[in-house]
Design a protein around this motif. Structure first.
Motif, PDB file in Angstrom:
ATOM      1  N   LEU A  20      -8.043  13.348   7.612  1.00  0.00           N
ATOM      2  CA  LEU A  20      -6.744  13.590   7.124  1.00  0.00           C
ATOM      3  C   LEU A  20      -5.687  12.854   8.050  1.00  0.00           C
ATOM      4  CD1 LEU A  20      -6.891  17.685   7.063  1.00  0.00           C
ATOM      5  CD2 LEU A  20      -6.826  16.123   4.996  1.00  0.00           C
ATOM      6  N   LEU A  21      -5.838  12.561   9.198  1.00  0.00           N
ATOM      7  CA  LEU A  21      -4.998  11.582   9.834  1.00  0.00           C
ATOM      8  C   LEU A  21      -4.971  10.157   9.342  1.00  0.00           C
ATOM      9  CD1 LEU A  21      -3.196  10.902  12.345  1.00  0.00           C
ATOM     10  CD2 LEU A  21      -5.276  10.406  13.410  1.00  0.00           C
ATOM     11  N   LEU A  22      -6.132   9.549   9.118  1.00  0.00           N
ATOM     12  CA  LEU A  22      -6.514   8.322   8.472  1.00  0.00           C
ATOM     13  C   LEU A  22      -5.759   8.361   7.036  1.00  0.00           C
ATOM     14  CD1 LEU A  22      -9.844   7.487   9.507  1.00  0.00           C
ATOM     15  CD2 LEU A  22      -7.946   6.426  10.189  1.00  0.00           C
ATOM     16  N   ALA A  23      -5.720   9.472   6.346  1.00  0.00           N
ATOM     17  CA  ALA A  23      -4.932   9.576   4.909  1.00  0.00           C
ATOM     18  C   ALA A  23      -3.616   9.566   5.105  1.00  0.00           C
ATOM     19  CB  ALA A  23      -5.555  10.678   4.256  1.00  0.00           C
ATOM     20  N   ALA A  24      -3.194  10.125   6.059  1.00  0.00           N
ATOM     21  CA  ALA A  24      -1.735  10.321   6.373  1.00  0.00           C
ATOM     22  C   ALA A  24      -1.194   8.852   6.741  1.00  0.00           C
ATOM     23  CB  ALA A  24      -1.509  11.350   7.372  1.00  0.00           C
ATOM     24  N   LEU A  25      -2.013   8.207   7.443  1.00  0.00           N
ATOM     25  CA  LEU A  25      -1.668   6.929   8.046  1.00  0.00           C
ATOM     26  C   LEU A  25      -1.379   5.731   6.723  1.00  0.00           C
ATOM     27  CD1 LEU A  25      -0.855   4.700  10.202  1.00  0.00           C
ATOM     28  CD2 LEU A  25      -3.565   4.304  10.221  1.00  0.00           C
ATOM     29  N   CYS A  94       6.352   3.071   9.944  1.00  0.00           N
ATOM     30  CA  CYS A  94       5.423   3.919   9.284  1.00  0.00           C
ATOM     31  C   CYS A  94       5.199   5.034  10.663  1.00  0.00           C
ATOM     32  CB  CYS A  94       3.949   3.509   8.917  1.00  0.00           C
ATOM     33  SG  CYS A  94       2.867   5.070   8.914  1.00  0.00           S
ATOM     34  N   PHE A  95       5.837   6.237  10.730  1.00  0.00           N
ATOM     35  CA  PHE A  95       5.961   6.873  12.007  1.00  0.00           C
ATOM     36  C   PHE A  95       4.667   7.521  12.414  1.00  0.00           C
ATOM     37  CE2 PHE A  95       6.068  10.150   8.709  1.00  0.00           C
ATOM     38  CZ  PHE A  95       5.497  11.128   9.376  1.00  0.00           C
ATOM     39  N   VAL A  96       3.607   7.683  11.325  1.00  0.00           N
ATOM     40  CA  VAL A  96       2.280   7.957  11.622  1.00  0.00           C
ATOM     41  C   VAL A  96       1.871   6.870  12.631  1.00  0.00           C
ATOM     42  CG1 VAL A  96       0.044   8.642  10.860  1.00  0.00           C
ATOM     43  CG2 VAL A  96       2.137   9.387   9.718  1.00  0.00           C
ATOM     44  N   GLY A  97       1.864   5.701  12.417  1.00  0.00           N
ATOM     45  CA  GLY A  97       1.268   4.558  12.904  1.00  0.00           C
ATOM     46  C   GLY A  97       1.728   4.425  14.316  1.00  0.00           C
TER      47      GLY A  97
END
Length: 111
Positions: A20-25, A94-97
């Motif tokens: 899920l984290l990678l998908a969000a990224l 990209c705030f996730v990255g």
């Protein structure tokens, strides 16, 4: 999982928190590219994928993502002569990255 005022989603079987984290990224990277591309006068269609390596870190002995690779395939209309500035802004914003302790390695395929 729910969002305020939104529907509930149930990840498919086999999806783990790191998936899920990678998908969000990936989603955040594409959204960031689309934002900057629209500001520059482009329409965007894009898809992406990511791979991450989880292992025990040497510095603290904790398990974590120690390597992340993101690949985004995007089409701009009209085409950009050089998309380097757009992809740099997409990575930066990209705030996730930006929230990760490991810096993602991006590969952009923009046409």
């Amino acid at each position: 999982m729910t969002i305020p005022g939104g529907a509930q989603i149930e990840p498919a079987e086999g999806w783990s928190p790191d998936h899920l984290l990678l998908a969000a990224l990936v989603r955040c990277s594409i959204d960031s590219l689309a934002y900057h591309a629209r500001r520059a006068g482009h329409d965007v269609t894009a898809r992406g994928e990511a791979f991450g390596k989880v292992t025990k870190r040497e510095r603290d002995g904790r398990y974590a993502l120690v390597e992340i690779h993101v690949s985004v395939h995007a089409q701009l209309s009209p085409r950009a002569t050089d998309a380097t500035e757009l992809t740099a802004k997409a990575e930066r914003d990209c705030f996730v990255g930006a929230s990760l302790t490991v810096e993602p390695v991006y590969t952009w395929h923009v046409s």
